[in-house]
Design a protein around this motif. Structure first.
Motif, PDB file in Angstrom:
ATOM      1  N   GLU A   9       0.831  -1.213   0.000  1.00 26.69           N
ATOM      2  CA  GLU A   9       0.000   0.000   0.000  1.00 26.69           C
ATOM      3  C   GLU A   9       0.863   1.260   0.000  1.00 26.69           C
ATOM      4  O   GLU A   9       0.512   2.257  -0.640  1.00 26.69           O
ATOM      5  CB  GLU A   9      -0.921  -0.004   1.224  1.00 26.69           C
ATOM      6  CG  GLU A   9      -2.065  -0.995   1.131  1.00 26.69           C
ATOM      7  CD  GLU A   9      -2.922  -1.015   2.390  1.00 26.69           C
ATOM      8  OE1 GLU A   9      -4.149  -1.162   2.267  1.00 26.69           O
ATOM      9  OE2 GLU A   9      -2.352  -0.874   3.493  1.00 26.69           O
ATOM     10  N   LEU A  10       1.987   1.210   0.683  1.00 30.55           N
ATOM     11  CA  LEU A  10       2.891   2.356   0.683  1.00 30.55           C
ATOM     12  C   LEU A  10       3.508   2.565  -0.703  1.00 30.55           C
ATOM     13  O   LEU A  10       3.616   3.694  -1.181  1.00 30.55           O
ATOM     14  CB  LEU A  10       4.000   2.157   1.728  1.00 30.55           C
ATOM     15  CG  LEU A  10       3.562   2.300   3.188  1.00 30.55           C
ATOM     16  CD1 LEU A  10       4.646   1.776   4.116  1.00 30.55           C
ATOM     17  CD2 LEU A  10       3.240   3.753   3.514  1.00 30.55           C
ATOM     18  N   ILE A  11       3.905   1.462  -1.342  1.00 31.68           N
ATOM     19  CA  ILE A  11       4.456   1.558  -2.700  1.00 31.68           C
ATOM     20  C   ILE A  11       3.419   2.132  -3.648  1.00 31.68           C
ATOM     21  O   ILE A  11       3.711   3.020  -4.461  1.00 31.68           O
ATOM     22  CB  ILE A  11       4.928   0.166  -3.182  1.00 31.68           C
ATOM     23  CG1 ILE A  11       6.147  -0.290  -2.365  1.00 31.68           C
ATOM     24  CG2 ILE A  11       5.254   0.191  -4.677  1.00 31.68           C
ATOM     25  CD1 ILE A  11       6.579  -1.709  -2.642  1.00 31.68           C
ATOM     26  N   GLN A  12       2.185   1.648  -3.550  1.00 31.84           N
ATOM     27  CA  GLN A  12       1.121   2.130  -4.433  1.00 31.84           C
ATOM     28  C   GLN A  12       0.793   3.589  -4.153  1.00 31.84           C
ATOM     29  O   GLN A  12       0.563   4.379  -5.080  1.00 31.84           O
ATOM     30  CB  GLN A  12      -0.141   1.273  -4.246  1.00 31.84           C
ATOM     31  CG  GLN A  12      -1.251   1.576  -5.242  1.00 31.84           C
ATOM     32  CD  GLN A  12      -0.833   1.332  -6.669  1.00 31.84           C
ATOM     33  OE1 GLN A  12      -0.294   0.275  -6.986  1.00 31.84           O
ATOM     34  NE2 GLN A  12      -1.067   2.305  -7.540  1.00 31.84           N
ATOM     35  N   GLY A  16      12.636  -3.495  -2.185  1.00 27.57           N
ATOM     36  CA  GLY A  16      13.970  -3.390  -1.616  1.00 27.57           C
ATOM     37  C   GLY A  16      14.328  -1.979  -1.182  1.00 27.57           C
ATOM     38  O   GLY A  16      15.272  -1.786  -0.417  1.00 27.57           O
ATOM     39  N   THR A  17      13.578  -1.000  -1.675  1.00 29.28           N
ATOM     40  CA  THR A  17      13.785   0.389  -1.256  1.00 29.28           C
ATOM     41  C   THR A  17      12.947   0.723  -0.026  1.00 29.28           C
ATOM     42  O   THR A  17      13.410   1.426   0.882  1.00 29.28           O
ATOM     43  CB  THR A  17      13.414   1.357  -2.400  1.00 29.28           C
ATOM     44  OG1 THR A  17      14.253   1.094  -3.522  1.00 29.28           O
ATOM     45  CG2 THR A  17      13.571   2.811  -1.975  1.00 29.28           C
ATOM     46  N   ILE A  18      11.729   0.191   0.012  1.00 30.73           N
ATOM     47  CA  ILE A  18      10.775   0.548   1.067  1.00 30.73           C
ATOM     48  C   ILE A  18      11.037  -0.176   2.384  1.00 30.73           C
ATOM     49  O   ILE A  18      11.125   0.446   3.453  1.00 30.73           O
ATOM     50  CB  ILE A  18       9.335   0.287   0.594  1.00 30.73           C
ATOM     51  CG1 ILE A  18       8.966   1.222  -0.546  1.00 30.73           C
ATOM     52  CG2 ILE A  18       8.344   0.438   1.757  1.00 30.73           C
ATOM     53  CD1 ILE A  18       8.998   2.682  -0.188  1.00 30.73           C
ATOM     54  N   ARG A  46      13.837   0.863   4.873  1.00 28.31           N
ATOM     55  CA  ARG A  46      13.542   2.150   5.524  1.00 28.31           C
ATOM     56  C   ARG A  46      12.478   1.978   6.602  1.00 28.31           C
ATOM     57  O   ARG A  46      12.539   2.623   7.649  1.00 28.31           O
ATOM     58  CB  ARG A  46      13.110   3.176   4.473  1.00 28.31           C
ATOM     59  CG  ARG A  46      14.286   3.717   3.677  1.00 28.31           C
ATOM     60  CD  ARG A  46      13.856   4.541   2.490  1.00 28.31           C
ATOM     61  NE  ARG A  46      14.986   5.206   1.863  1.00 28.31           N
ATOM     62  CZ  ARG A  46      15.857   4.612   1.056  1.00 28.31           C
ATOM     63  NH1 ARG A  46      15.726   3.315   0.792  1.00 28.31           N
ATOM     64  NH2 ARG A  46      16.864   5.284   0.527  1.00 28.31           N
ATOM     65  N   LEU A  47      11.512   1.118   6.336  1.00 27.96           N
ATOM     66  CA  LEU A  47      10.495   0.841   7.354  1.00 27.96           C
ATOM     67  C   LEU A  47      11.137   0.179   8.578  1.00 27.96           C
ATOM     68  O   LEU A  47      10.790   0.481   9.727  1.00 27.96           O
ATOM     69  CB  LEU A  47       9.394  -0.049   6.784  1.00 27.96           C
ATOM     70  CG  LEU A  47       8.461   0.603   5.763  1.00 27.96           C
ATOM     71  CD1 LEU A  47       7.546  -0.442   5.136  1.00 27.96           C
ATOM     72  CD2 LEU A  47       7.620   1.703   6.422  1.00 27.96           C
ATOM     73  N   ALA A  48      12.081  -0.741   8.313  1.00 28.53           N
ATOM     74  CA  ALA A  48      12.778  -1.403   9.420  1.00 28.53           C
ATOM     75  C   ALA A  48      13.573  -0.392  10.243  1.00 28.53           C
ATOM     76  O   ALA A  48      13.603  -0.460  11.481  1.00 28.53           O
ATOM     77  CB  ALA A  48      13.708  -2.487   8.868  1.00 28.53           C
ATOM     78  N   LYS A  49      14.205   0.565   9.554  1.00 26.98           N
ATOM     79  CA  LYS A  49      14.968   1.598  10.257  1.00 26.98           C
ATOM     80  C   LYS A  49      14.045   2.491  11.086  1.00 26.98           C
ATOM     81  O   LYS A  49      14.360   2.836  12.232  1.00 26.98           O
ATOM     82  CB  LYS A  49      15.732   2.442   9.227  1.00 26.98           C
ATOM     83  CG  LYS A  49      16.610   3.519   9.832  1.00 26.98           C
ATOM     84  CD  LYS A  49      17.738   2.924  10.653  1.00 26.98           C
ATOM     85  CE  LYS A  49      18.685   4.006  11.133  1.00 26.98           C
ATOM     86  NZ  LYS A  49      19.741   3.448  12.031  1.00 26.98           N
TER      87      LYS A  49
END
Length: 208
Positions: free
Chosen positions: A28-31, A46-48, A51-54
């Motif tokens: 949903e964040l990608i979309q 691989g980009t999202i 960053r969410l983990a961080k």
């Protein structure tokens, strides 16, 4: 069009702003990012997810399982971070608006170029028909060829149809740009479609 590139830390901030609206899972964040940028930018998983983990490590978001999906939600610390960087977020939104506007301009330029080409071809066809009509004594011959006056009227009517079509397409493009739903390949797709319409139209006219 070159997709917009987030400067260091900007994507992280924008993810927080999206989660501030409501909890979302990764897709949903990608979309949502793709929609916000009119399809001109669509990050990979691989980009999202890193960053969410961080963000989770920093205590700015939490995650919980919802069936087979992992849903992310902003924390109070995350909202405080977002509030403290509101000017930076506003700058990102301005860049988003500029990106969508540039894409719309490119699509409109493609439409105008294709329309000019179609009008030139139709004008040339009308001149050829006029010369042929003059050779036939400005009258319908046995094969039913149109007179010069009829060719001129037909060319004028075709011009009106093309102008009306161009205005309709420009209106549609403005609407799509305002909604942020123009895809990154819109220019190429439109040029290809118009080229096909042009070829089919001229083939039909030659057949008549």
């Amino acid at each position: 069009m070159t997709p917009p590139v987030f400067s260091h830390g900007s994507l992280r901030l924008y993810l927080l702003s999206l989660l501030a609206e409501r909890p979302r899972h990764g897709y949903e964040l990608i979309q949502a990012l793709s929609d916000r940028f009119g399809g001109t930018y669509s990050p990979s998983a691989g980009t999202i997810y890193p960053r969410l983990a961080k963000l989770e490590e920093e205590g700015l978001v939490t995650k919980e399982s919802d069936g087979r999906k992992t849903v992310y939600a902003i924390t109070e610390a995350g909202r405080a971070e977002l509030a403290s960087r509101q000017p930076d977020l506003d700058a990102i939104e301005d860049e988003l608006t500029d990106s969508v506007r540039r894409l719309a301009d490119e699509v409109r330029a493609g439409v105008n170029e294709a329309m000019r080409s179609m009008r030139a071809d139709l004008a040339s066809a009308a001149r050829d028909a006029k010369r042929e009509s003059k050779r036939e004594g400005r009258r319908e011959n046995a094969g039913g060829q149109p007179s010069s006056g009829e060719s001129t009227r037909t060319a004028h009517e075709l011009e009106l149809v093309l102008n009306e079509f161009r205005q309709q397409v420009r209106t549609d493009l403005r609407t799509q740009a305002a909604r942020g739903t123009l895809s990154p390949d819109a220019v190429a797709v439109l040029k290809a479609r118009l080229a096909q319409v042009r070829a089919d139209t001229l083939a039909d006219l030659a057949g008549n």
